[in-house]
Design a protein around this motif. Sequence first.
Motif, mmCIF file in Angstrom:
data_model
loop_
_atom_site.group_PDB
_atom_site.id
_atom_site.type_symbol
_atom_site.label_atom_id
_atom_site.label_comp_id
_atom_site.label_asym_id
_atom_site.label_seq_id
_atom_site.Cartn_x
_atom_site.Cartn_y
_atom_site.Cartn_z
ATOM 1 N N VAL A 184 0.826 -1.205 0.000
ATOM 2 C CA VAL A 184 0.000 0.000 0.000
ATOM 3 C C VAL A 184 0.864 1.260 0.000
ATOM 4 N N ILE A 185 2.048 1.197 0.581
ATOM 5 C CA ILE A 185 2.872 2.400 0.743
ATOM 6 C C ILE A 185 3.169 3.087 -0.589
ATOM 7 N N PRO A 186 3.588 2.368 -1.637
ATOM 8 C CA PRO A 186 3.820 3.070 -2.915
ATOM 9 C C PRO A 186 2.563 3.709 -3.501
ATOM 10 N N LEU A 187 1.401 3.225 -3.098
ATOM 11 C CA LEU A 187 0.148 3.776 -3.623
ATOM 12 C C LEU A 187 -0.210 5.105 -2.983
ATOM 13 N N VAL A 188 0.279 5.364 -1.769
ATOM 14 C CA VAL A 188 -0.140 6.564 -1.033
ATOM 15 C C VAL A 188 1.025 7.505 -0.747
ATOM 16 N N THR A 189 2.177 7.252 -1.362
ATOM 17 C CA THR A 189 3.325 8.149 -1.227
ATOM 18 C C THR A 189 3.784 8.555 -2.623
ATOM 19 N N SER A 190 4.511 9.650 -2.689
ATOM 20 C CA SER A 190 4.982 10.141 -3.979
ATOM 21 C C SER A 190 6.459 9.818 -4.162
ATOM 22 N N THR A 191 6.901 9.924 -5.385
ATOM 23 C CA THR A 191 8.320 9.845 -5.718
ATOM 24 C C THR A 191 8.695 11.130 -6.443
ATOM 25 N N LEU A 196 3.647 16.061 -8.482
ATOM 26 C CA LEU A 196 3.186 17.127 -9.370
ATOM 27 C C LEU A 196 3.705 18.497 -8.952
ATOM 28 N N GLY A 197 4.364 18.579 -7.809
ATOM 29 C CA GLY A 197 4.910 19.856 -7.372
ATOM 30 C C GLY A 197 3.829 20.890 -7.141
ATOM 31 N N ALA A 198 4.113 22.141 -7.571
ATOM 32 C CA ALA A 198 3.183 23.249 -7.334
ATOM 33 C C ALA A 198 1.876 23.089 -8.108
ATOM 34 N N ASP A 199 1.851 22.206 -9.106
ATOM 35 C CA ASP A 199 0.623 21.985 -9.878
ATOM 36 C C ASP A 199 -0.334 21.012 -9.198
ATOM 37 N N CYS A 200 0.098 20.404 -8.108
ATOM 38 C CA CYS A 200 -0.738 19.414 -7.436
ATOM 39 C C CYS A 200 -1.940 20.097 -6.773
ATOM 40 N N PRO A 201 -3.122 19.547 -6.921
ATOM 41 C CA PRO A 201 -4.297 20.155 -6.270
ATOM 42 C C PRO A 201 -4.215 20.152 -4.748
ATOM 43 N N ALA A 362 -3.280 18.034 -18.091
ATOM 44 C CA ALA A 362 -3.218 17.870 -16.633
ATOM 45 C C ALA A 362 -1.760 17.781 -16.191
ATOM 46 N N PRO A 363 -1.471 18.251 -14.989
ATOM 47 C CA PRO A 363 -0.095 18.148 -14.480
ATOM 48 C C PRO A 363 0.408 16.712 -14.417
ATOM 49 N N ASP A 364 -0.494 15.752 -14.207
ATOM 50 C CA ASP A 364 -0.074 14.353 -14.154
ATOM 51 C C ASP A 364 0.678 13.955 -15.419
ATOM 52 N N PHE A 365 0.226 14.439 -16.566
ATOM 53 C CA PHE A 365 0.843 14.052 -17.823
ATOM 54 C C PHE A 365 2.225 14.684 -17.998
ATOM 55 N N VAL A 366 2.420 15.874 -17.452
ATOM 56 C CA VAL A 366 3.741 16.508 -17.519
ATOM 57 C C VAL A 366 4.766 15.657 -16.771
#
Length: 693
Positions: A184-191, A196-201, A362-366
């Motif tokens: 579960v940890i990789p699903l709820v943490t970022s790398t 997405l940085g500043a573009d993250c909602p 979307a920022p996800d695609f960047v």
Amino acid sequence: MNRPERVSPVATPGAPHGPEPGALAQAVGAAFDDHGPLSQAAEGFRLRDGQTRLALALARVIEQGGVLVAEAATGVGKTFAYLVPALLSGERVLLSTATKTLQDQLFGRDLPRLARALGLPVSMALLKGRASYLCLHRLEMAHQTGVSSAPGVRQQLSKIERWSKITRSGDLAELPDLDERSPVIPLVTSTRENCLGADCPQFRACHVQLARRQAMAADVVVINHHLFFADLAIRESGMAELLPSVRVAVFDEAHQLNETGIQFLGQQLASGQLLDFARDLLAAGLRQARGLCDWQALASAVEVATRELRLAAGAGRAAGRLRWLEAVPEGVDAAAWPPALRQLHQALADAAAALATVSELAPDFVRLHQRALLLAQRAERFGQPCEPALVRWVDVGASLRLVESPLDIADTVRTRLLAGPQDDGRARAWAFVSATLGDDERLSWFTEPCGLQDAEVLRIGSPFDYARQAALYVPTHIARPADPAHSADVARLAGDAAARLGGRTMVLTTTLRALRRIGELLGERFGAGADIEVLMQGSLPKRVLVERFRAGGSAGRPGCVLVASASFWEGVDLPGQALQLVVIDKLPFPPPGDPLVEARCRRLQAQGRSAFADHSVPEAAVALKQGAGRLIRRESDRGVLVVCDTRLVQMGYGRRLLAALPPMRRLPSPQAFEAALDELVAEDATKTIAAGA
């Protein structure tokens, strides 16, 4: 930060002429006095000469600038020895340690206790890597993509979601029931790749960003070595802004620096990375750009190429490291490997091209586009010849990992760590501290690969009375280490001794094969109805194993034998009667077939040096010291160390390894060994009676 009031230098009658000690040294000396403030901070505190020497040495380096390498043996109290001068200095301080567990201990226990005792209004911050913090955006995505329907995942995600509404730090360490190995940890943490940085909602509420802001504002920042070197390699964790403002940097458990550093200073391409990318590509595509590209085909192409590369490495191959000196790794099909790499590169390039067409949606695609380009670049790099100064290999196991690495961190430390003053022009103070840094006066095992040959070196022995507290036994009647019967002999000896002691035994092995064999034999001997419980590394998380061992086993089984390898050789603290026998199966020489070990040995031979004397023996000496260090942790501890390797007393290099061990008394025979165990049992019975009275 408010600087503490300094103690004015006072002339001592009869003292030699010369400069008076600095104000910091005076304040440190007063803190370590028998009646000083430390007596309030540590239960049972008493003045220790070695601890004070280390603290004063660090105070001098802080005042003057420079580099200190200090080996402080078990019992010196190195944590307080470096924390006190660091806190009293009034400087901004960076503390780096080996593990997140030690980070939590420093931040949650040691630092607050000392700051209160010293009366210092110090602001502190804890900074870990991304994988330690909940990512609110990734948690939301996990629910939306349906991944939560997987067996066992839904329940854990629900627990994390409830906790997410009350946590302030977002540190997953607050969830004691969350296994660090949980899928579960990789699903709820970022790398770094998928953030997405500043573009993250969720950017304003981001726990990672909050931790970084707190670190930038704090007087003392506690990090770990992995985070430090990750930043040196990719300048991503926020350390790039933090480090220039820090004047004092202390690296605890510094013996892990070199191996940690090379993990981040090279290049890696892992099947886990690739499959995570494929999963994220498919999820984002179907959620935010369905119908614009064939996301299923693109993700499937990456997955298939990843599997083909794993098959090319050998589907049935046992776990291990494959040398990679030529165009393909050793033992790998030369006809299959290059096409598999090209197929992977093409699949990633196709994904990158598709993502470029929707990057504005979307920022996800960047971020996905950047990840695809980076992974494609690495796949292409591993298809080219390796640079002469680097070593390349393939880790084969449940997953596949392609690695290209420097042989050490020396150049990086000299050019990127120690070079240059602080922003205000003052020389920085660097301290590297551990209980085990080498087996010679210059601590060459540590200083050479870390580029610290010019550092001030300090070695402080343990205050423990090892001749009284501990004994060393080297059985000569068991099979030699290379004999197939060796593990069975070790299991028999450990089982007999554990039965005599009622458990209280740790068996440390040098290989996973020996771990499994010895663990199985002990498990057969102490079955379900026995008073002794056999614990094996891998059966439960490390923290749970240590807690159960410390408690003496599960309900109804009052004794424990723990069979472990790798990480249990260090960082395990079991004081008192919980652990009284440590059995080491073989001398811990580095594995001869390891590509990194071989590359280091080749470099020494090219310099006209002995690979065995200058690499293998020092490596074994340090590891042996670490394993032996599990036995005696307090002044009141008693125990026996058994090294089941006759080479320790029969080979010439054995004298050097024996000299690296604490000065324990030697047990010359099986009868003396049994008598020592009986003595421990009798002492324990006496203590129990006295406690009852």
